[in-house]
Design a protein around this motif. Sequence first.
Motif, PDB file in Angstrom:
ATOM      1  N   ARG A  85     -16.291  63.398 106.743  1.00 27.64           N
ATOM      2  CA  ARG A  85     -17.444  63.711 105.896  1.00 27.64           C
ATOM      3  C   ARG A  85     -17.709  65.217 105.859  1.00 27.64           C
ATOM      4  N   ALA A  86     -17.588  65.854 107.007  1.00 22.27           N
ATOM      5  CA  ALA A  86     -17.799  67.303 107.059  1.00 22.27           C
ATOM      6  C   ALA A  86     -16.735  68.040 106.251  1.00 22.27           C
ATOM      7  N   ARG A  87     -15.509  67.578 106.325  1.00 20.35           N
ATOM      8  CA  ARG A  87     -14.428  68.201 105.568  1.00 20.35           C
ATOM      9  C   ARG A  87     -14.704  68.137 104.064  1.00 20.35           C
ATOM     10  N   LEU A  88     -15.118  66.984 103.590  1.00 19.17           N
ATOM     11  CA  LEU A  88     -15.430  66.850 102.160  1.00 19.17           C
ATOM     12  C   LEU A  88     -16.591  67.765 101.774  1.00 19.17           C
ATOM     13  N   ALA A  89     -17.592  67.842 102.645  1.00 15.10           N
ATOM     14  CA  ALA A  89     -18.739  68.706 102.372  1.00 15.10           C
ATOM     15  C   ALA A  89     -18.323  70.174 102.331  1.00 15.10           C
ATOM     16  N   SER A  90     -17.418  70.574 103.197  1.00 14.43           N
ATOM     17  CA  SER A  90     -16.980  71.971 103.235  1.00 14.43           C
ATOM     18  C   SER A  90     -16.325  72.377 101.922  1.00 14.43           C
ATOM     19  N   ARG A  91     -15.636  71.456 101.295  1.00 17.68           N
ATOM     20  CA  ARG A  91     -14.995  71.757 100.001  1.00 17.68           C
ATOM     21  C   ARG A  91     -16.045  71.924  98.908  1.00 17.68           C
ATOM     22  N   ARG A  92     -17.088  71.127  98.963  1.00 17.55           N
ATOM     23  CA  ARG A  92     -18.144  71.227  97.961  1.00 17.55           C
ATOM     24  C   ARG A  92     -18.985  72.493  98.150  1.00 17.55           C
ATOM     25  N   LEU A  93     -19.057  72.980  99.376  1.00 17.23           N
ATOM     26  CA  LEU A  93     -19.828  74.202  99.637  1.00 17.23           C
ATOM     27  C   LEU A  93     -19.243  75.412  98.908  1.00 17.23           C
ATOM     28  N   THR A  94     -17.949  75.396  98.655  1.00 17.08           N
ATOM     29  CA  THR A  94     -17.303  76.554  98.039  1.00 17.08           C
ATOM     30  C   THR A  94     -17.798  76.801  96.619  1.00 17.08           C
ATOM     31  N   SER A  95     -18.410  75.793  95.996  1.00 19.06           N
ATOM     32  CA  SER A  95     -18.888  75.951  94.620  1.00 19.06           C
ATOM     33  C   SER A  95     -20.296  76.529  94.533  1.00 19.06           C
ATOM     34  N   LEU A  96     -20.977  76.666  95.681  1.00 22.79           N
ATOM     35  CA  LEU A  96     -22.352  77.159  95.666  1.00 22.79           C
ATOM     36  C   LEU A  96     -22.382  78.678  95.562  1.00 22.79           C
ATOM     37  N   SER A  97     -23.301  79.175  94.741  1.00 15.05           N
ATOM     38  CA  SER A  97     -23.456  80.620  94.594  1.00 15.05           C
ATOM     39  C   SER A  97     -24.301  81.178  95.737  1.00 15.05           C
ATOM     40  N   THR A  98     -24.303  82.493  95.856  1.00 15.64           N
ATOM     41  CA  THR A  98     -25.130  83.145  96.869  1.00 15.64           C
ATOM     42  C   THR A  98     -26.599  82.807  96.659  1.00 15.64           C
ATOM     43  N   GLY A  99     -27.065  82.850  95.428  1.00 17.34           N
ATOM     44  CA  GLY A  99     -28.458  82.538  95.127  1.00 17.34           C
ATOM     45  C   GLY A  99     -28.827  81.121  95.500  1.00 17.34           C
ATOM     46  N   GLU A 100     -27.933  80.183  95.236  1.00 14.20           N
ATOM     47  CA  GLU A 100     -28.204  78.787  95.581  1.00 14.20           C
ATOM     48  C   GLU A 100     -28.285  78.605  97.091  1.00 14.20           C
TER      49      GLU A 100
END
Length: 330
Positions: free
Chosen positions: A13-28
């Motif tokens: 679950r953490a691995r999948l979440a880490s991949r999704r984190l890469t799409s977040l901007s600095t502001g987000e």
Amino acid sequence: MSLSEEMSELARRARLASRRLTSLSTGEKNNCLQAMADAIEANAQFIQEENAKDMDAGAASGLSKSLLDRLLLNGARIEGMVTGLREVSKLPDPVGRVIEERTRPNGLKLTKIATPIGVIVIIYESRPNVTADAASLCFKSGNATILRGGKEAINSNQVIAKIMVQAATQTLPEFPKDAILVVPTTDRAAIPELLSLTRDVDLCIPRGGESLIRAVAECSQVPVIKHYKGVCHVYIDGAADLAMAEEIIFNSKVHRPGVCNAAETLLVDQTIAAEALPRLAKRLVKANVELRCDETARALLDRSLIDVLSASETDWGEEYLGLVLSVKTV
């Protein structure tokens, strides 16, 4: 589900979440961190109620006074977590930072750019405020984190992480809720299981005493960033302001003796030892500090009728994490 299966699922679950984190901007990311801070502040009473469960259990199990102090979450410490989260939100985003650029003789341009590590397991002991510190730093740097605090702080750690995740998802629906996870069991066997998952766990950072660090380093199959002893020394120079030195030493030993940056060894310039040590020693002994002295310091204090012990060779490298201070003249 077996413990091995439970840890495998947690890491997946953490691995999948880490991949999704890469799409977040600095502001987000910063908006999420600010929301986490607001939520911790708003839920301070609830956090203290959960912390009280840990404090009661710790007292019943015989935890020392210094360890109970590390476990405690009072209003000031919760406010410290809030301040820490807001400060992290204001830090520059390390993701995408250009570390180095150079051009090869053939014209090939090489650029080294900071990127997230992936999934970081952080293992720590009694202090539940580390939950907010560690999770926020990992999140800001684009990493998912799996937190394993001490068993004595399980209720505090779980509620802090839950509040942070809820605040982030309410602020940003795209926030991956598994970006901040707490190991749900206090079973010590969970640690080697988790640290054997080299496909899904990228790094482990243990934070605590020497025995914890060694145990983690010995069982981990993933890379470990580690330290060992936090033996903090305070030195009184021959030209020091002795009144100021006394206040610094007293505070660094007595204020919170169970934390890793508390003073453990006092070094005193022999030219001012006769003047500096007796008054300081009286104050420390009155505060129930046990003094373990070299021959010179003990002779000085014996003449002042101050009850101290002789230091052994092992004392000079000891991390006491309690009301004990080794004293040496130099």
